[in-house]
Every structure is written in structure tokens, then in C-alpha cells.
Scaffold this active site. Structure first.
Site, PDB file in Angstrom:
ATOM      1  N   ASP A 188     -32.348  30.004  -2.936  1.00 49.80           N
ATOM      2  CA  ASP A 188     -31.086  30.576  -2.697  1.00 49.80           C
ATOM      3  C   ASP A 188     -30.689  31.213  -4.259  1.00 49.80           C
ATOM      4  O   ASP A 188     -29.821  32.203  -4.198  1.00 49.80           O
ATOM      5  CB  ASP A 188     -29.967  29.270  -2.593  1.00 49.80           C
ATOM      6  CG  ASP A 188     -30.272  28.188  -3.416  1.00 49.80           C
ATOM      7  OD1 ASP A 188     -31.136  28.215  -4.334  1.00 49.80           O
ATOM      8  OD2 ASP A 188     -29.328  27.304  -3.402  1.00 49.80           O
ATOM      9  N   ASP A 218     -37.369  22.802  -0.995  1.00 51.64           N
ATOM     10  CA  ASP A 218     -36.418  21.981  -0.350  1.00 51.64           C
ATOM     11  C   ASP A 218     -36.057  22.285   1.078  1.00 51.64           C
ATOM     12  O   ASP A 218     -35.043  21.693   1.733  1.00 51.64           O
ATOM     13  CB  ASP A 218     -35.070  21.643  -1.142  1.00 51.64           C
ATOM     14  CG  ASP A 218     -35.349  21.176  -2.514  1.00 51.64           C
ATOM     15  OD1 ASP A 218     -36.481  20.721  -2.798  1.00 51.64           O
ATOM     16  OD2 ASP A 218     -34.508  21.369  -3.390  1.00 51.64           O
ATOM     17  N   MET A 261     -38.675  15.368  -3.494  1.00 43.62           N
ATOM     18  CA  MET A 261     -37.772  16.381  -3.815  1.00 43.62           C
ATOM     19  C   MET A 261     -36.641  16.530  -2.704  1.00 43.62           C
ATOM     20  O   MET A 261     -36.826  16.183  -1.671  1.00 43.62           O
ATOM     21  CB  MET A 261     -38.525  17.650  -4.177  1.00 43.62           C
ATOM     22  CG  MET A 261     -38.911  17.285  -5.599  1.00 43.62           C
ATOM     23  SD  MET A 261     -39.465  19.098  -6.251  1.00 43.62           S
ATOM     24  CE  MET A 261     -39.774  18.646  -7.941  1.00 43.62           C
TER      25      MET A 261
HETATM   26  N1  LIG Z   1     -25.387  33.558  -8.454  1.00 42.72           N
HETATM   27  C1  LIG Z   1     -26.486  34.165  -9.113  1.00 42.72           C
HETATM   28  N2  LIG Z   1     -26.267  35.535  -9.403  1.00 42.72           N
HETATM   29  C2  LIG Z   1     -27.528  36.160 -10.123  1.00 42.72           C
HETATM   30  N3  LIG Z   1     -28.377  35.277 -10.349  1.00 42.72           N
HETATM   31  C3  LIG Z   1     -28.692  34.035 -10.164  1.00 42.72           C
HETATM   32  C4  LIG Z   1     -27.601  33.425  -9.556  1.00 42.72           C
HETATM   33  N4  LIG Z   1     -27.870  32.181  -9.250  1.00 42.72           N
HETATM   34  C5  LIG Z   1     -29.231  32.037  -9.751  1.00 42.72           C
HETATM   35  N5  LIG Z   1     -29.677  33.027 -10.187  1.00 42.72           N
HETATM   36  C6  LIG Z   1     -30.983  33.326 -11.053  1.00 42.72           C
HETATM   37  O1  LIG Z   1     -31.912  33.203 -10.197  1.00 42.72           O
HETATM   38  C7  LIG Z   1     -33.231  32.675 -10.805  1.00 42.72           C
HETATM   39  C8  LIG Z   1     -33.282  31.457  -9.876  1.00 42.72           C
HETATM   40  O2  LIG Z   1     -32.340  30.465  -9.516  1.00 42.72           O
HETATM   41  P1  LIG Z   1     -32.502  28.808  -9.443  1.00 42.72           P
HETATM   42  O3  LIG Z   1     -33.085  28.431 -10.883  1.00 42.72           O
HETATM   43  O4  LIG Z   1     -31.136  28.292  -9.063  1.00 42.72           O
HETATM   44  O5  LIG Z   1     -33.725  28.883  -8.474  1.00 42.72           O
HETATM   45  P2  LIG Z   1     -33.695  29.118  -7.037  1.00 42.72           P
HETATM   46  O6  LIG Z   1     -33.898  30.622  -6.867  1.00 42.72           O
HETATM   47  O7  LIG Z   1     -32.505  28.531  -6.288  1.00 42.72           O
HETATM   48  O8  LIG Z   1     -35.143  28.343  -6.658  1.00 42.72           O
HETATM   49  P3  LIG Z   1     -35.191  26.735  -6.437  1.00 42.72           P
HETATM   50  O9  LIG Z   1     -33.600  25.896  -6.392  1.00 42.72           O
HETATM   51  O10 LIG Z   1     -35.825  26.548  -4.991  1.00 42.72           O
HETATM   52  O11 LIG Z   1     -36.076  26.144  -7.414  1.00 42.72           O
HETATM   53  C9  LIG Z   1     -32.830  32.090 -11.992  1.00 42.72           C
HETATM   54  O12 LIG Z   1     -33.264  33.423 -12.957  1.00 42.72           O
HETATM   55  C10 LIG Z   1     -31.044  32.641 -12.184  1.00 42.72           C
HETATM   56  O13 LIG Z   1     -30.581  33.026 -13.357  1.00 42.72           O
HETATM   57  O1  LIG Z   2     -37.471  20.566 -12.770  1.00 39.55           O
HETATM   58  P1  LIG Z   2     -37.214  21.749 -12.637  1.00 39.55           P
HETATM   59  O2  LIG Z   2     -38.280  22.827 -12.530  1.00 39.55           O
HETATM   60  O3  LIG Z   2     -36.039  22.233 -12.932  1.00 39.55           O
HETATM   61  O4  LIG Z   2     -37.110  21.554 -10.719  1.00 39.55           O
HETATM   62  C1  LIG Z   2     -36.544  20.703  -9.893  1.00 39.55           C
HETATM   63  C2  LIG Z   2     -36.005  21.123  -8.881  1.00 39.55           C
HETATM   64  O5  LIG Z   2     -36.743  22.204  -8.282  1.00 39.55           O
HETATM   65  C3  LIG Z   2     -36.805  22.038  -6.938  1.00 39.55           C
HETATM   66  O6  LIG Z   2     -38.224  21.718  -6.623  1.00 39.55           O
HETATM   67  C4  LIG Z   2     -36.325  23.117  -6.098  1.00 39.55           C
HETATM   68  O7  LIG Z   2     -35.161  23.504  -6.312  1.00 39.55           O
HETATM   69  C5  LIG Z   2     -35.936  20.778  -6.769  1.00 39.55           C
HETATM   70  O8  LIG Z   2     -36.416  20.118  -5.510  1.00 39.55           O
HETATM   71  C6  LIG Z   2     -35.633  20.172  -7.747  1.00 39.55           C
HETATM   72  O9  LIG Z   2     -34.472  19.430  -8.115  1.00 39.55           O
HETATM   73 MG   LIG Z   3     -32.199  26.780  -5.690  1.00 39.87          MG
END
Ligand SMILES: Nc1ncnc2c1ncn2[C@@H]1O[C@H](COP(=O)(O)OP(=O)(O)OP(=O)(O)O)[C@@H](O)[C@H]1O
Ligand SMILES: O=P(O)(O)OC[C@H]1O[C@](O)(CO)[C@@H](O)[C@@H]1O
Ligand SMILES: [Mg+2]
Length: 492
Positions: A188, A218, A261
Site C-alpha cells: 500500500d 498481509d 504476520m
Molecule cells: N504516502 C506515501 N507517499 C510516498 N511514498 C510512500 C508513501 N508511503 C510509503 N511510501 C514509500 O513506499 C515504500 C514502501 O512503503 P512501506 O514500507 O510502507 O511498504 P509497503 O509498500 O506498504 O509494503 P508492505 O507494508 O507490504 O511491506 C517506501 O520506500 C516508502 O517511503
Molecule cells: O521487519 P520489516 O521488514 O519492517 O517488516 C515487517 C512487516 O512487513 C510485513 O511483512 C508486510 O507489511 C508485515 O506483515 C510486517 O509487520
Molecule cells: Mg504496507
């Protein structure tokens, strides 16, 4: 969002196209026409008007509702094969199937469209501006789907929109025309990042496609049926649950606690519990629980131990966080860092039974979370990843941009970024699926009758994975309201 209205309440939530902001773009016949593998298919190219309904349970008098553009190859493409520079980046946490998606983007570009300039961006978003790129060819990626993780590396944080788009613009320059296709694989947060990259690309008028592929173990991304890697995670979780069960039933008053998770959404815990049948209690973030007193967890543990002599508890990492002392720390992306609720719960159970009440128990705590996340995807996820990647490539070649490639009601679609990022997919505990779980484990709901009524009133996000009947077209939930509002807005 581009919204197209049709008869009988039909609404297409469409995705942007390069021609929306670049006039007179040349088009080319799709090279798949002369591909022997595909030329045998009766109707290979997707009709321009094909769309996929978000809601398939309908009544005879309900409006046709929200639709998404059907994914797949188009008769004409907006890029010549030798014009394209494709970039692939993976961001966020690991998830089974990442390498399969990378492999299939590279293969689809090469085999279907003759595109062979593909760059891997090293280490997530910040790799666009601070690291070297990795040239990707079909040979380089040939057997990466057999490995867990991502060959490109990943990261959290580091999203600097201007620097990222500068780098895309600089790399993509070919005879003064930018010509990039950027494939962004992530959860997301990543899709929110992709949305702002798209906005900036559009503001600069670049011929650059931004395509997202949703990744989240997740399963917390809304609109889509389920995310890739989710099946694999549920399957792998069975091994930990089995081990917990074997340990628990081998001793008197044995308790196995397994943490899975699920930061905000308890899908892995719920499906792993439903699949296993060895689990006596499943705790998820969406369903608050308490330990002491009538209807609490300790009472249930005592009863189960008396009846069965052992028990297994599955807890999602985000469950019960409100019961632990707040830490208020965040990761580099701004996600709240969670406390180890599995460890906390194990200590609390030991304290209550062994120490306080002198009831001897043997408790084993298993935390397989990172082991589950790091494995390669299973067979069905591999096929799913392949189709998601192919859809993204077809969409990009056809000039669509600002979209996430996603499965809706079993059909591949292009979903506008804002629909993907506007809310998170959560287990709705007033849905039938959670009731099935409660009846299979016999665990308490931890809600008093008044609490249940409160939950029923709270509409919650619509969910696709579940057998969801709330969206019955009676105007009482978010989805239908969105449709009605949009139709109303278009009429006025
Ligand atoms: N609102 C936002 N605007 C711009 N970039 C974002 C925003 N939220 C997150 N990002 C960027 O997206 C990348 C991934 O975000 P995040 O670490 O939340 O993981 P994710 O894509 O949600 O995956 P997961 O939660 O499943 O591990 C990061 O490099 C973060 O800086
Ligand atoms: O330890 P990290 O890499 O930050 O990731 C933990 C998180 O990433 C996920 O696997 C995906 O969002 C979550 O279930 C967990 O909370
Ligand atoms: Mg996420």
C-alpha cells in the site's frame, strides 16, 4: 479519477492514458499479431469496451455498479519495441513471488513485445537516485522464481518524488523524448509512492508509463481479490501450526502459541486457522480481545485445557497491540513498529497459570514470520504472479498509466491508483467468514452483545476475498454509496 457512466448505473472507474496529456502520439500494430504462440488464439486482443464488475452478487433491481478496465493486450500499442526503456523496482517488505513477477515482466517485454532494454532498480525507491542499476535480460532472470526474496533488493523510506522522477526523466531520454515504462512492485505504501510519481510524470508531460503491481503478504490491499504470496504464506504457516500442535499434544496442559504476520489485517492468521483445524484460538488486529474475567482468553484457555489437555493459539502480529505498553516508534516508511505480542501473550499465560494459579502448563512459542516471508512462491502464486506481470506489460505497451494491475472477481484488471490506496483491506468480523472461524475453533468472540451491535453498525471496508453480503445494493454501505454518489455527480 476518470469516471465513465453508462446505462443502468454502470460506472467505469477508468485508468489514465498517455494520450490524456500527450496529443498525437503515434501507435503501432501489436507485435503479438505475428507471434505464432498467440496467433492461434481466437480473440486474443481485448475489446476496448471490456470491463470487469467490482460486485458480482447482485439483485434484479440493483445498479450495475463500479467496473474496472479489463487487462490484456490491445490491437495497437503506443511504444515501438526499440523505443522502450523499462525499469523495475521492488519496495517494502519481502513477499513470496517477488522474483516471479520480476522474471515475468522481463520475459513478457522480451518475448511478446521485443523490448530488451530492462533495468532493475537496486534497493527500492531510493535506488532510483542513489544506487547502480542492474541490467535484466531473460537469461539473467531465468531461474530467479525458484528463490525467495527479490534479486533487486528492497527498502523502506527514501521516497523522494522529485529525485525519482528526475532520474526516470534522465534515463529515459532518447532523441529528446522520454520513453520509460516504470514497473513498481510493492504494498500500500509503495502504491501511494507510485501515485505521486505518476502525478509528477504527468505534470512534466513525459511519455512515461507508471504501472503498479500490488505486493503484500498481509493481503491488506483493497479492491483486489487477494495479493500474490498470500496463498504461499497460508500454506507455509501450516508447518508452524503443525509443529505447535505436535509439541502441545505431547505434554500435559501443552500450549502452542504461533505468531503470524498481519500488521493491521489478520487474513493470514484467519486463513491459516481455517485451513489447519488444529487451532483453538485465533487472535487478529480487527477483533479486540482481553485476558482476565468472564469471556476472556484465560477462561477459554482453562476450559480448553480441561477438555482437551492441550491447545494451539494463533496470533497475528498486530493483534492486541493496545494491551501492550505503547512504544510509538516508526520504521523508515512511517509504519508503526509493533511489539512482540506473541512473546507478551506467552508470558502472560505462563504468569497466570504456572505462577499465579499453580496450574502446570508447558508453553512453546513459535515465531515463523520471517521464515514464511522469505520462501519462494508456491505453484498457484507463481501462475498468479505471471499473469499480473503480463497484464502490467500489456497495459503499459497499450499506453495506460497510473494503474495497478489487479485481480477482481477472478479477472485481471487495471485499477486506478487512488482506488487501491484509499483504504486498507481488513477482516470484517461481522462477515460470515469470521463467524465460520469462530464456529470452527469454538473460541469466544470477546464481544458482549452490545459490542456486537456496535460492530454491526460500523460498516467497515468492503472486502473481496470474503463471502461478503453487506454490499447488497441497499445503499447502506460504502461501495454502493460511492456508486450512487458518482452517478448522482455525473447526472448533475
Ligand atoms: N504516502 C506515501 N507517499 C510516498 N511514498 C510512500 C508513501 N508511503 C510509503 N511510501 C514509500 O513506499 C515504500 C514502501 O512503503 P512501506 O514500507 O510502507 O511498504 P509497503 O509498500 O506498504 O509494503 P508492505 O507494508 O507490504 O511491506 C517506501 O520506500 C516508502 O517511503
Ligand atoms: O521487519 P520489516 O521488514 O519492517 O517488516 C515487517 C512487516 O512487513 C510485513 O511483512 C508486510 O507489511 C508485515 O506483515 C510486517 O509487520
Ligand atoms: Mg504496507
Amino acid at each position: 479519477m476518470k469516471v465513465v457512466a453508462g446505462e443502468f448505473g454502470y460506472v467505469l472507474q477508468d485508468v489514465p492514458h498517455l494520450r490524456d496529456y500527450i496529443p498525437n502520439l503515434p501507435t503501432y500494430p501489436n507485435p503479438l499479431r505475428s507471434n505464432p504462440a498467440y496467433s492461434v488464439v481466437k480473440q486474443y486482443f481485448v475489446d476496448m469496451d471490456d470491463s470487469v464488475p467490482q460486485k458480482i452478487v447482485v439483485h434484479k433491481d440493483t445498479p450495475r455498479g463500479i467496473h474496472f478496465r479489463r487487462a490484456g493486450p490491445r490491437e495497437r500499442v503506443y511504444f515501438a519495441s526499440d523505443e522502450v526503456l523499462a525499469c523495475i523496482v521492488t519496495c517494502g517488505g519481502l513477499c513470496p513471488g517477488l522474483n516471479t513477477v520480476i522474471r515475468e515482466i522481463v520475459h513478457s517485454l522480451d518475448c511478446m513485445y521485443g523490448v530488451n532494454e530492462v533495468l532493475g532498480i537496486d534497493g527500492g525507491y531510493r535506488g532510483f537516485y542513489s544506487k547502480n542499476t542492474i541490467p535484466l535480460t531473460p537469461k539473467v532472470v531465468n531461474d530467479i522464481h525458484k528463490r525467495g526474496g527479490t534479486i533487486l533488493g528492497t527498502s523502506r523510506g527514501g521516497h523522494d518524488t522529485m529525485k525519482i522522477v528526475d532520474s526516470i526523466q534522465d534515463r529515459g531520454i532518447n532523441q529528446a523524448i522520454s520513453r520509460c515504462q516504470v514497473y513498481i512492485i510493492g504494498g500500500d505504501g509503495t502504491q501511494k509512492g507510485a501515485a505521486v510519481i505518476y502525478e509528477e510524470v504527468r505534470k512534466r508531460g513525459l511519455k512515461v508509463v507508471v504501472a503498479g503491481i500490488p505486493k503484500t503478504i498481509d493481503n491488506d490491499i483493497s479492491v483486489i481479490d487477494k495479493s500474490f504470496g498470500f496463498d504461499t504464506a497460508v500454506e507455509e504457516a501450516q508447518r508452524a501450526i503443525n509443529a505447535a500442535h505436535v509439541e502441545a499434544e505431547s505434554t500435559e496442559n501443552g500450549i502452542g502459541v504461533v505468531k503470524l504476520m498481519g500488521r493491521y489485517s489478520g487474513f493470514i492468521a484467519m486463513y491459516a486457522t481455517l485451513a489447519s483445524r488444529d487451532v483453538d484460538c485465533c487472535l487478529i488486529p480487527e477483533s479486540p480481545f482481553y485476558l482476565e474475567g468472564e469471556g476472556g482468553l484465560f477462561e477459554y484457555v482453562e476450559k480448553t485445557l480441561k477438555e482437551n489437555g492441550h491447545m494451539v493459539i494463533v496470533i497475528a502480529e498486530g493483534a492486541g497491540q493496545e494491551l501492550l505498553a505503547a512504544k510509538n516508534e516508526q520504521d523508515a516508511s512511517g509504519n508503526k513498529l509493533l511489539q512482540d505480542v506473541g512473546l507478551w501473550l506467552s508470558e502472560k499465560i505462563k504468569e497466570n497459570f504456572s505462577k499465579k494459579r499453580k496450574i502446570p502448563i508447558t508453553l512453546k512459542y513459535i515465531d515463523p514470520t520471517y521464515m514464511i516471508r522469505a520462501i519462494p512462491s508456491n505453484a498457484s502464486d507463481n501462475v498468479y504472479c505471471t499473469l499480473l506481470a503480463q497484464s502490467a506489460v500489456h497495459g503499459a505497451m497499450a499506453g495506460y498509466t497510473g494503474f495497478t494491475s489487479g485481480l477482481v472477481n477472478g479477472r485481471h484488471t487495471y485499477i486506478p491508483f487512488n482506488r487501491i490506496t484509499e483504504e486498507q483491506n481488513k477482516v470484517v468480523i461481522t462477515d460470515r467468514m469470521w463467524a465460520r472461524l469462530l464456529s470452527s475453533t469454538n473460541q469466544p468472540s470477546f464481544l458482549d452483545p452490545k459490542g456486537i451491535d456496535e460492530f454491526k453498525k460500523d460498516e467497515g471496508p468492503p472486502t473481496q476475498l470474503l463471502d461478503d453480503t453487506r454490499d447488497s445494493g441497499d445503499g447502506k454501505n460504502g461501495n454502493t454509496n460511492t456508486i450512487t454518489n458518482e452517478i448522482q455527480a455525473l447526472k448533475t
